[in-house]
Design an enzyme around this catalytic site. Structure first.
Site, PDB file in Angstrom:
ATOM      1  N   HIS A  53     -17.555 -19.375-101.392  1.00  0.00           N
ATOM      2  CA  HIS A  53     -19.005 -19.463-101.206  1.00  0.00           C
ATOM      3  C   HIS A  53     -19.542 -18.116-100.712  1.00  0.00           C
ATOM      4  O   HIS A  53     -18.870 -17.405 -99.956  1.00  0.00           O
ATOM      5  CB  HIS A  53     -19.334 -20.566-100.198  1.00  0.00           C
ATOM      6  CG  HIS A  53     -20.796 -20.853-100.159  1.00  0.00           C
ATOM      7  ND1 HIS A  53     -21.648 -20.124 -99.377  1.00  0.00           N
ATOM      8  CD2 HIS A  53     -21.554 -21.746-100.831  1.00  0.00           C
ATOM      9  CE1 HIS A  53     -22.888 -20.576 -99.565  1.00  0.00           C
ATOM     10  NE2 HIS A  53     -22.858 -21.557-100.444  1.00  0.00           N
ATOM     11  N   ASN A  72     -23.027 -29.447-100.449  1.00  0.00           N
ATOM     12  CA  ASN A  72     -22.385 -28.501 -99.535  1.00  0.00           C
ATOM     13  C   ASN A  72     -23.154 -28.584 -98.224  1.00  0.00           C
ATOM     14  O   ASN A  72     -24.235 -28.020 -98.103  1.00  0.00           O
ATOM     15  CB  ASN A  72     -22.445 -27.087-100.127  1.00  0.00           C
ATOM     16  CG  ASN A  72     -21.960 -26.038 -99.132  1.00  0.00           C
ATOM     17  OD1 ASN A  72     -21.330 -26.365 -98.137  1.00  0.00           O
ATOM     18  ND2 ASN A  72     -22.272 -24.778 -99.413  1.00  0.00           N
ATOM     19  N   TRP A  73     -22.566 -29.300 -97.283  1.00  0.00           N
ATOM     20  CA  TRP A  73     -23.275 -29.513 -96.009  1.00  0.00           C
ATOM     21  C   TRP A  73     -23.237 -28.305 -95.099  1.00  0.00           C
ATOM     22  O   TRP A  73     -23.920 -28.287 -94.065  1.00  0.00           O
ATOM     23  CB  TRP A  73     -22.664 -30.710 -95.276  1.00  0.00           C
ATOM     24  CG  TRP A  73     -23.115 -32.037 -95.787  1.00  0.00           C
ATOM     25  CD1 TRP A  73     -24.009 -32.279 -96.815  1.00  0.00           C
ATOM     26  CD2 TRP A  73     -22.714 -33.328 -95.299  1.00  0.00           C
ATOM     27  NE1 TRP A  73     -24.179 -33.630 -96.989  1.00  0.00           N
ATOM     28  CE2 TRP A  73     -23.400 -34.296 -96.068  1.00  0.00           C
ATOM     29  CE3 TRP A  73     -21.847 -33.751 -94.295  1.00  0.00           C
ATOM     30  CZ2 TRP A  73     -23.238 -35.669 -95.848  1.00  0.00           C
ATOM     31  CZ3 TRP A  73     -21.687 -35.115 -94.086  1.00  0.00           C
ATOM     32  CH2 TRP A  73     -22.378 -36.064 -94.850  1.00  0.00           C
ATOM     33  N   LYS A  74     -22.407 -27.323 -95.416  1.00  0.00           N
ATOM     34  CA  LYS A  74     -22.285 -26.144 -94.539  1.00  0.00           C
ATOM     35  C   LYS A  74     -21.950 -26.601 -93.111  1.00  0.00           C
ATOM     36  O   LYS A  74     -21.200 -27.553 -92.957  1.00  0.00           O
ATOM     37  CB  LYS A  74     -23.559 -25.298 -94.607  1.00  0.00           C
ATOM     38  CG  LYS A  74     -23.977 -25.048 -96.071  1.00  0.00           C
ATOM     39  CD  LYS A  74     -24.997 -23.990 -96.247  1.00  0.00           C
ATOM     40  CE  LYS A  74     -25.280 -23.822 -97.742  1.00  0.00           C
ATOM     41  NZ  LYS A  74     -26.136 -22.698 -98.030  1.00  0.00           N
ATOM     42  N   GLU A  93     -21.525 -17.366 -98.461  1.00  0.00           N
ATOM     43  CA  GLU A  93     -21.537 -17.204 -96.998  1.00  0.00           C
ATOM     44  C   GLU A  93     -20.155 -16.822 -96.479  1.00  0.00           C
ATOM     45  O   GLU A  93     -20.031 -16.083 -95.506  1.00  0.00           O
ATOM     46  CB  GLU A  93     -22.078 -18.489 -96.338  1.00  0.00           C
ATOM     47  CG  GLU A  93     -23.581 -18.610 -96.567  1.00  0.00           C
ATOM     48  CD  GLU A  93     -24.109 -20.020 -96.687  1.00  0.00           C
ATOM     49  OE1 GLU A  93     -23.434 -20.971 -96.278  1.00  0.00           O
ATOM     50  OE2 GLU A  93     -25.230 -20.172 -97.226  1.00  0.00           O
ATOM     51  N   GLU A 126     -24.130 -19.328-108.145  1.00  0.00           N
ATOM     52  CA  GLU A 126     -25.143 -19.382-107.090  1.00  0.00           C
ATOM     53  C   GLU A 126     -25.705 -17.985-106.853  1.00  0.00           C
ATOM     54  O   GLU A 126     -25.074 -17.168-106.174  1.00  0.00           O
ATOM     55  CB  GLU A 126     -24.527 -19.905-105.783  1.00  0.00           C
ATOM     56  CG  GLU A 126     -23.960 -21.310-105.903  1.00  0.00           C
ATOM     57  CD  GLU A 126     -23.891 -22.003-104.552  1.00  0.00           C
ATOM     58  OE1 GLU A 126     -24.461 -23.092-104.436  1.00  0.00           O
ATOM     59  OE2 GLU A 126     -23.300 -21.459-103.616  1.00  0.00           O
ATOM     60  N   SER A 174     -31.179 -23.489-103.697  1.00  0.00           N
ATOM     61  CA  SER A 174     -32.465 -24.173-103.515  1.00  0.00           C
ATOM     62  C   SER A 174     -32.726 -25.247-104.573  1.00  0.00           C
ATOM     63  O   SER A 174     -33.862 -25.419-105.015  1.00  0.00           O
ATOM     64  CB  SER A 174     -33.619 -23.166-103.471  1.00  0.00           C
ATOM     65  OG  SER A 174     -33.473 -22.302-102.350  1.00  0.00           O
ATOM     66  N   GLY A 201     -30.810 -21.150 -99.866  1.00  0.00           N
ATOM     67  CA  GLY A 201     -31.490 -21.436 -98.605  1.00  0.00           C
ATOM     68  C   GLY A 201     -32.814 -20.718 -98.446  1.00  0.00           C
ATOM     69  O   GLY A 201     -33.393 -20.702 -97.371  1.00  0.00           O
ATOM     70  N   GLY A 228     -27.185 -27.414-101.131  1.00  0.00           N
ATOM     71  CA  GLY A 228     -27.047 -27.219 -99.691  1.00  0.00           C
ATOM     72  C   GLY A 228     -28.082 -28.031 -98.933  1.00  0.00           C
ATOM     73  O   GLY A 228     -27.925 -29.229 -98.715  1.00  0.00           O
ATOM     74  N   GLY A 229     -29.166 -27.383 -98.559  1.00  0.00           N
ATOM     75  CA  GLY A 229     -30.192 -27.992 -97.704  1.00  0.00           C
ATOM     76  C   GLY A 229     -30.627 -29.386 -98.134  1.00  0.00           C
ATOM     77  O   GLY A 229     -30.706 -30.311 -97.310  1.00  0.00           O
TER      78      GLY A 229
HETATM   79  P1  PGA Z   1     -29.183 -24.348-100.768  1.00  0.00           P
HETATM   80  O1  PGA Z   1     -27.631 -23.957-100.683  1.00  0.00           O
HETATM   81  O2  PGA Z   1     -29.277 -25.546-101.696  1.00  0.00           O
HETATM   82  O3  PGA Z   1     -29.561 -24.683 -99.359  1.00  0.00           O
HETATM   83  O4  PGA Z   1     -29.903 -23.165-101.310  1.00  0.00           O
HETATM   84  C1  PGA Z   1     -26.804 -23.990-101.824  1.00  0.00           C
HETATM   85  C2  PGA Z   1     -25.427 -23.496-101.481  1.00  0.00           C
HETATM   86  O5  PGA Z   1     -25.304 -22.563-100.663  1.00  0.00           O
HETATM   87  O6  PGA Z   1     -24.417 -24.031-101.984  1.00  0.00           O
END
Ligand code: PGA
Length: 244
Positions: free
Chosen positions: A90, A4-6, A92, A162, A208, A168, A229-230
């Site tokens: 998600h 998930n590149w956001k 966010e 999640e 994470s 993050g 994500g990250g």
């Molecule tokens: P993260 O994000 O790996 O940066 O914690 C995961 C996500 O939001 O899907």
């Protein structure tokens, strides 16, 4: 294993990513690999992954097929350019963009109708975990956002658990905490869609995930993959997760 590149990477950066990433995962035969990129990166991502073992997805969609919805993107549009996947719900989107259980269900149904597979995200915030409500929150998100799917629709989704406090933040749920939540989610699936569906559904862990913690998470019986994500932004780091 899904990235998930956001809201990261331009099309040019996307091309560089795949040039480096694809050779590193070409022998990853035992998992599906998906990269969910910003809308404007999708055409180059799809071109770059053509005839590779990597599929591509969006990170959101609107539930109408087309219409006067300025700024929105539909399921048929994502399908038409070659997306396989889309992320829905998600945290966010829930936190910043007003996503609710009702809109999660509408988006998910629209995506499936367009022929996409959906990664539906659920998970509790810190205050909910600390007050012992994790399972109640997962149940409410499942009941409102997922249980309204038909059995045929349900077969097209993957669930991502999640814990919002782990996204993050560098704070991963311990493998045991994640395992408990995944077990609870699988039990919800069994109660609603039956034992076969509960056995077949893939439940990803997200929050994470890094090359150095992926093995201990994936060792848990009910954790079937990761939504990253990250650590998915760097080709070497995401390839280490894929190849754990
Ligand atoms: P993260 O994000 O790996 O940066 O914690 C995961 C996500 O939001 O899907």
């Amino acid at each position: 294993m899904a990235a998930n590149w956001k809201m990261f990477k331009t099309p040019a950066e996307t091309t560089v990513f795949f040039t480096n990433f694809l050779p590193l995962v070409k022998d990853a035969g035992n998992c599906e690999i998906a990269v969910c990129a910003p809308f404007i990166d999708l055409p180059v991502a799809i071109a770059a992954t053509h005839e590779s073992n990597v599929t591509v997805g969006g990170q959101n969609l609107y539930w109408a097929k087309e219409g006067a919805f300025t700024g929105e993107i539909s399921g048929p549009m994502l399908k038409a350019i070659g997306c396989t996947w889309v992320i829905v719900g998600h945290s966010e989107r829930r936190q910043y963009f007003g996503e609710t259980e009702e809109t999660v269900l509408k988006r998910t149904k629209a995506a499936i109708e367009a022929g996409l597979k959906v990664i539906v995200c659920i998970g509790e915030v810190l205050a909910e975990r600390e007050s012992g409500q994790t399972e109640a929150v997962l149940q409410a998100q499942f009941d409102g956002g997922i249980a309204g799917l038909s059995a045929a629709e349900f077969a097209q989704i993957v669930i991502a658990y999640e814990p919002v406090w782990a996204i993050g933040t560098g704070k991963t749920a311990t493998p045991e905490m994640a395992a408990d939540a995944h077990k609870a989610v699988r039990a919800l699936v069994a109660a609603k869609f039956g034992a076969d569906a509960a056995g077949a559904i893939r439940i990803l862990y997200g929050g994470s995930v890094k090359p150095d913690n992926v093995s201990s998470l994936m060792a848990q019986e009910d954790i079937d993959g990761a939504l990253v994500g990250g650590a998915s932004l760097d080709p070497v780091s995401f390839s280490k997760i894929v190849n754990y």
